[in-house]
Design an enzyme around this catalytic site. Structure first.
Site, short mmCIF file in Angstrom:
data_model
loop_
_atom_site.label_atom_id
_atom_site.label_comp_id
_atom_site.label_asym_id
_atom_site.label_seq_id
_atom_site.Cartn_x
_atom_site.Cartn_y
_atom_site.Cartn_z
N GLY A 10 0.81 -1.22 0.00
CA GLY A 10 0.00 0.00 0.00
C GLY A 10 0.84 1.26 0.00
N ILE A 11 1.88 1.30 0.82
CA ILE A 11 2.75 2.49 0.87
C ILE A 11 3.41 2.69 -0.49
CG2 ILE A 11 4.83 3.47 1.91
CD1 ILE A 11 4.10 1.85 4.46
N VAL B 18 10.67 3.50 6.60
CA VAL B 18 9.39 3.84 7.24
C VAL B 18 8.63 2.56 7.60
CG1 VAL B 18 9.12 6.13 6.23
CG2 VAL B 18 8.32 4.11 4.95
N ARG C 223 10.02 -1.01 9.61
CA ARG C 223 10.41 -1.46 10.94
C ARG C 223 11.93 -1.40 11.05
NH1 ARG C 223 5.87 -0.67 12.08
NH2 ARG C 223 4.39 -2.05 13.18
N ASP D 88 12.38 6.67 10.26
CA ASP D 88 11.25 6.90 11.16
C ASP D 88 11.15 5.77 12.16
OD1 ASP D 88 8.91 8.46 11.95
OD2 ASP D 88 7.75 6.72 11.27
N GLU E 31 14.48 0.48 19.31
CA GLU E 31 13.47 1.54 19.34
C GLU E 31 12.76 1.52 20.69
OE1 GLU E 31 11.09 2.10 15.77
OE2 GLU E 31 9.38 2.63 17.03
N HIS F 61 9.16 7.66 14.96
CA HIS F 61 8.05 6.79 14.58
C HIS F 61 6.73 7.58 14.51
CE1 HIS F 61 6.96 2.24 14.58
NE2 HIS F 61 6.19 2.91 13.76
N ALA G 287 5.52 8.74 11.29
CA ALA G 287 5.00 8.77 9.93
C ALA G 287 3.49 8.58 9.92
CB ALA G 287 5.66 7.69 9.07
N ASN G 288 3.00 7.86 10.92
CA ASN G 288 1.56 7.68 11.08
C ASN G 288 1.18 8.08 12.50
OD1 ASN G 288 -1.10 6.88 10.60
ND2 ASN G 288 -0.70 4.82 11.37
#
Length: 305
Positions: free
Chosen positions: A138-139, A216, A218, A242, A247, A266, A268-269
């Site tokens: 999708g991205i 963007v 993992r 991102d 993390e 993190h 981006a969303n």
């Protein structure tokens, strides 16, 4: 009063907005014990003791590693699980493009004086370059046309060979052929055993001295130690992250001190975009479930996404 659609529960706690999305999709919000479907909206916990009446579970994110690692999908082999893959692609694709442009155009360097002579060499040109989107779901489908509009040649890498508008598609089994052909790389693949440390020292050595690597997806997709080493010796142009491994990235991690490492936490969303997109996906999938259609983003247990 007769029931108009399938009963769908929201967990782990009730939420009026998700109840409204269920109603909008033709379902009936209700308790778990009576439900046919479950919308799980907490990414930090895993549902347990799912009743036998449940036929479908909607998970909240595209990245479902914690649910896979918990054994949830194997525990309930007769339930259809769906992720939110594709629901957040617009905002994540935009973030990836921003990181890539910031890197290529030299915006990673914070100017402190008016010095065009030294600043100009850092300014590259994205147009005319070749960018690989690795894990073009999708991205990738959202990002490829944005890159094409800037005159970029796009190589979209996915497992299925599914067409991506504006891109040359290469299947994942030929990924080794791609690294040396491209100027820049955007990572958008799921985190699985196969993609762990996908970008390692060998891959970084195949990229160009001006190449930017954007992640963007993992953090585990990149070997962080190899990345730090490549950046310190100038083997690549830079990195836009991102997501990181580990993390959150510790305050004393060497990546923070490398100027051509652009790091966002993190986001981006971010939450203000995540919730509306998930509500929309829930309404769509409830409608499909209520009409005996396959919901979007069914998880393939053998692949882990």
């Amino acid at each position: 009063m007769p029931q108009d659609g399938p009963v769908i529960a929201v967990g782990p706690n009730p939420d009026p907005e998700f109840d409204a999305a269920i109603t909008g999709g033709g379902g009936v919000p209700g308790p778990l014990r009576n439900a046919e479907g479950l919308v799980w909206i907490d990414s930090t916990s895993v549902p347990t003791d799912i009743p036998a009446s449940i036929r479908w579970v909607q998970l909240p994110f595209a990245g479902i590693e914690n649910f896979v690692d918990s054994g949830l999908l194997q525990k309930y082999p007769d339930i259809t699980f769906t992720s939110a893959a594709g629901a957040y692609s617009t905002t994540v694709a935009e973030h990836a493009l921003t990181l890539l442009l910031a890197g290529v155009r030299g915006l990673w360097h914070r100017e402190t004086t008016w010095d065009p002579k030294n600043a100009a060499p850092r300014v590259g040109l994205l147009g005319g370059s070749t960018v690989a989107i690795v894990g073009a779901g999708g991205i990738g489908r959202d990002l490829a046309p944005q890159l094409r509009a800037l005159g970029v040649n796009v190589i979209a890498v996915n497992r299925s060979g599914t067409d991506v508008t504006g891109a040359v598609v290469v299947t994942a089994d030929r990924l080794d052929e791609v690294w040396s052909q491209v100027d820049h790389v955007v990572l958008a693949a799921p985190a699985t055993a196969e993609t762990k440390s996908l970008v390692n020292a060998d891959v970084l050595a195949q990229l160009k001295p001006h190449s930017w690597v954007i992640n963007v997806a993992r953090g585990a997709l990149i070997d962080t130690d190899a990345l730090v080493a490549a950046l310190k010796k100038g083997a690549i142009g830079g990195v836009g992250l991102d997501v990181t491994d580990p993390e959150p990235l510790p305050a004393d991690h060497p990546l923070w001190s490398i100027p051509n490492a652009i790091i966002t936490p993190h986001v981006a969303n971010p939450p203000q975009h995540l919730r509306p997109a998930l509500l929309e996906r829930v309404e769509v999938n409830v409608r499909r479930f209520a009409n005996d259609m396959e919901p979007l983003a069914v998880i393939d247990r053998s692949k882990g996404y």
